[in-house]
Design a protein around this motif. Sequence first.
Motif, PDB file in Angstrom:
ATOM      1  N   PRO A 172       0.825  -1.204   0.000  1.00  0.00           N
ATOM      2  CA  PRO A 172       0.000   0.000   0.000  1.00  0.00           C
ATOM      3  C   PRO A 172       0.861   1.257   0.000  1.00  0.00           C
ATOM      4  N   SER A 173       0.228   2.401   0.108  1.00  0.00           N
ATOM      5  CA  SER A 173       0.961   3.659   0.207  1.00  0.00           C
ATOM      6  C   SER A 173       2.031   3.533   1.289  1.00  0.00           C
ATOM      7  N   PRO A 174       3.275   3.940   0.984  1.00  0.00           N
ATOM      8  CA  PRO A 174       3.776   4.732  -0.134  1.00  0.00           C
ATOM      9  C   PRO A 174       4.396   3.906  -1.258  1.00  0.00           C
ATOM     10  N   GLY A 175       3.699   2.883  -1.728  1.00  0.00           N
ATOM     11  CA  GLY A 175       4.261   1.990  -2.733  1.00  0.00           C
ATOM     12  C   GLY A 175       4.697   2.712  -3.997  1.00  0.00           C
ATOM     13  N   ALA A 176       3.925   3.710  -4.446  1.00  0.00           N
ATOM     14  CA  ALA A 176       4.300   4.432  -5.667  1.00  0.00           C
ATOM     15  C   ALA A 176       5.551   5.274  -5.441  1.00  0.00           C
ATOM     16  N   THR A 177       5.580   6.024  -4.328  1.00  0.00           N
ATOM     17  CA  THR A 177       6.764   6.830  -4.005  1.00  0.00           C
ATOM     18  C   THR A 177       8.003   5.955  -3.906  1.00  0.00           C
ATOM     19  N   ALA A 178       7.847   4.793  -3.295  1.00  0.00           N
ATOM     20  CA  ALA A 178       8.978   3.899  -3.016  1.00  0.00           C
ATOM     21  C   ALA A 178       9.230   2.898  -4.131  1.00  0.00           C
ATOM     22  N   SER A 179       8.577   3.053  -5.278  1.00  0.00           N
ATOM     23  CA  SER A 179       8.570   1.999  -6.296  1.00  0.00           C
ATOM     24  C   SER A 179       9.969   1.579  -6.752  1.00  0.00           C
ATOM     25  N   LEU A 180      10.854   2.526  -6.971  1.00  0.00           N
ATOM     26  CA  LEU A 180      12.196   2.159  -7.453  1.00  0.00           C
ATOM     27  C   LEU A 180      13.003   1.461  -6.361  1.00  0.00           C
ATOM     28  N   ALA A 181      12.825   1.871  -5.116  1.00  0.00           N
ATOM     29  CA  ALA A 181      13.512   1.205  -4.008  1.00  0.00           C
ATOM     30  C   ALA A 181      12.986  -0.216  -3.821  1.00  0.00           C
ATOM     31  N   ILE A 182      11.661  -0.381  -3.903  1.00  0.00           N
ATOM     32  CA  ILE A 182      11.089  -1.723  -3.783  1.00  0.00           C
ATOM     33  C   ILE A 182      11.521  -2.579  -4.967  1.00  0.00           C
ATOM     34  N   GLY A 183      11.489  -1.993  -6.173  1.00  0.00           N
ATOM     35  CA  GLY A 183      11.933  -2.725  -7.363  1.00  0.00           C
ATOM     36  C   GLY A 183      13.365  -3.208  -7.236  1.00  0.00           C
ATOM     37  N   GLN A 184      14.231  -2.373  -6.643  1.00  0.00           N
ATOM     38  CA  GLN A 184      15.619  -2.770  -6.439  1.00  0.00           C
ATOM     39  C   GLN A 184      15.719  -3.917  -5.446  1.00  0.00           C
ATOM     40  N   SER A 185      14.913  -3.872  -4.384  1.00  0.00           N
ATOM     41  CA  SER A 185      14.918  -4.953  -3.391  1.00  0.00           C
ATOM     42  C   SER A 185      14.454  -6.266  -4.018  1.00  0.00           C
ATOM     43  N   ILE A 186      13.416  -6.199  -4.836  1.00  0.00           N
ATOM     44  CA  ILE A 186      12.914  -7.410  -5.491  1.00  0.00           C
ATOM     45  C   ILE A 186      13.948  -7.935  -6.487  1.00  0.00           C
ATOM     46  N   CYS A 187      14.607  -7.019  -7.197  1.00  0.00           N
ATOM     47  CA  CYS A 187      15.659  -7.438  -8.127  1.00  0.00           C
ATOM     48  C   CYS A 187      16.767  -8.189  -7.392  1.00  0.00           C
ATOM     49  N   ALA A 188      17.165  -7.672  -6.227  1.00  0.00           N
ATOM     50  CA  ALA A 188      18.202  -8.343  -5.439  1.00  0.00           C
ATOM     51  C   ALA A 188      17.735  -9.719  -4.975  1.00  0.00           C
ATOM     52  N   MET A 189      16.475  -9.834  -4.581  1.00  0.00           N
ATOM     53  CA  MET A 189      15.932 -11.134  -4.196  1.00  0.00           C
ATOM     54  C   MET A 189      15.936 -12.094  -5.382  1.00  0.00           C
ATOM     55  N   ALA A 190      15.582 -11.577  -6.548  1.00  0.00           N
ATOM     56  CA  ALA A 190      15.550 -12.414  -7.746  1.00  0.00           C
ATOM     57  C   ALA A 190      16.949 -12.899  -8.126  1.00  0.00           C
ATOM     58  N   GLU A 191      17.927 -12.008  -7.998  1.00  0.00           N
ATOM     59  CA  GLU A 191      19.316 -12.407  -8.304  1.00  0.00           C
ATOM     60  C   GLU A 191      19.768 -13.545  -7.409  1.00  0.00           C
ATOM     61  N   LYS A 192      19.382 -13.500  -6.164  1.00  0.00           N
ATOM     62  CA  LYS A 192      19.770 -14.536  -5.216  1.00  0.00           C
ATOM     63  C   LYS A 192      19.001 -15.827  -5.436  1.00  0.00           C
ATOM     64  N   ASN A 193      17.670 -15.697  -5.538  1.00  0.00           N
ATOM     65  CA  ASN A 193      16.819 -16.886  -5.587  1.00  0.00           C
ATOM     66  C   ASN A 193      16.805 -17.560  -6.944  1.00  0.00           C
ATOM     67  N   PHE A 194      16.905 -16.761  -8.004  1.00  0.00           N
ATOM     68  CA  PHE A 194      16.791 -17.306  -9.359  1.00  0.00           C
ATOM     69  C   PHE A 194      18.146 -17.475 -10.031  1.00  0.00           C
ATOM     70  N   ALA A 195      19.210 -17.134  -9.305  1.00  0.00           N
ATOM     71  CA  ALA A 195      20.575 -17.243  -9.849  1.00  0.00           C
ATOM     72  C   ALA A 195      20.677 -16.527 -11.194  1.00  0.00           C
ATOM     73  N   LEU A 196      20.163 -15.295 -11.245  1.00  0.00           N
ATOM     74  CA  LEU A 196      20.249 -14.507 -12.486  1.00  0.00           C
ATOM     75  C   LEU A 196      21.716 -14.199 -12.788  1.00  0.00           C
TER      76      LEU A 196
END
Length: 409
Positions: A384-408
Amino acid sequence: MAGQYDLTIIGGGILGLATALKVTAAHPNIRLLLLEKEAQLARHQTGNNSGVIHSGLYYRPGSLKAQSCVGGRTELITFCDANNIPYEICGKVVVATSEAELPRLEELHRRGVANGLKGMEIIGPERLKEIEPHASGIKALYVPETGIVDYRKVAAAYGEKVRDANGDIRLSQRVVGILDRGTEIILQTSGGDYRTKNLINCGGLQSDIVAQMMGGKNHDSQGEEHRIIPFRGEYYKIAPAREHLVKNLIYPVPDPTFPFLGVHFTRMARGGVEAGPNAVFAYAREGYSHSDVNLSDLWRTVSFKGFWAITGKYWQTGFGELYRSLSKKAFVRALQKLLPEIGADDLVPGGAGVRAQAVSASGALIDDFVIKESQGAIHVLNAPSPGATASLAIGQSICAMAEKNFALK
């Protein structure tokens, strides 16, 4: 069946797009697919929110919300500057109208300081009149780092960057089934089947349903089930001749037991001033009016014990919100606490948005972001809010999780 992708993101709202942007920037050779069920991006929560660039004032220090908002706000502004997206850091006031609200106003100031906000000050009525000449209160908190932007333009720019990086964005592709074959995932959609090695679920209002399609359980850190319950926020707009009553943003002191900020005034980046919202239970996950009813969505809600638990806890608040939804006079009275000069004739019908609020089985409104991992998948289950404001920070966190979990690579 379409060719295989390395990674597929479900959901073309601002979080799905921000995640795709971060992944394609870090891994330019990845075969990335983004599926959106609507014919356009950012159709729901992103396209119907208030357009506020949140400062990070409200959130518990150390929480994922606080960390993501403060860092994400700075990155969002940098992105807007680099991509010629108009925005304005106009500031806001949070106004206390009674002595009982003063301790909560002090607590907001403490949280803001703990979260690294600059330039905040608690002000009296005279200074409040300088900032917002028509507002009324006994004290206020001035927050200069709050701003406004059109998040639809931000989301569109994210999408352009993803396409430029050879990300494949497919619209009008509603996911109706997910088959996990171990070595690959088959996504069954309204437009055909797609094969992918890994999956990120940014489905917003549909996120828990997508997780269940994959056999996942939506549980919090204590192992308690939670489910998305949709709440509709309804707005009025101030008539153009009376927009001068609001210079920027005027907020009440929020009720700490309820994760909604109360009716407030917001000058919009797209023009005009919004007043609202109230928060009422929606009879459909995409229910933008009282007449929007989806029986499947409604059954998912009323068959969940958490719905009845939250109803028991907050029935008085909920009744008040519903009454204000049905009575313009009641809505105006709530607005007049902050802006005494506003009248019913000054308000014209505005829009509505639906918030995807995760609720636990015990009836708790889940306040922080919830991102869960499973075999081959990451699920964003509450943003929820502030998801839009924080979108790039959250996207970076998810990217880091994906790199670890999916061995990108």
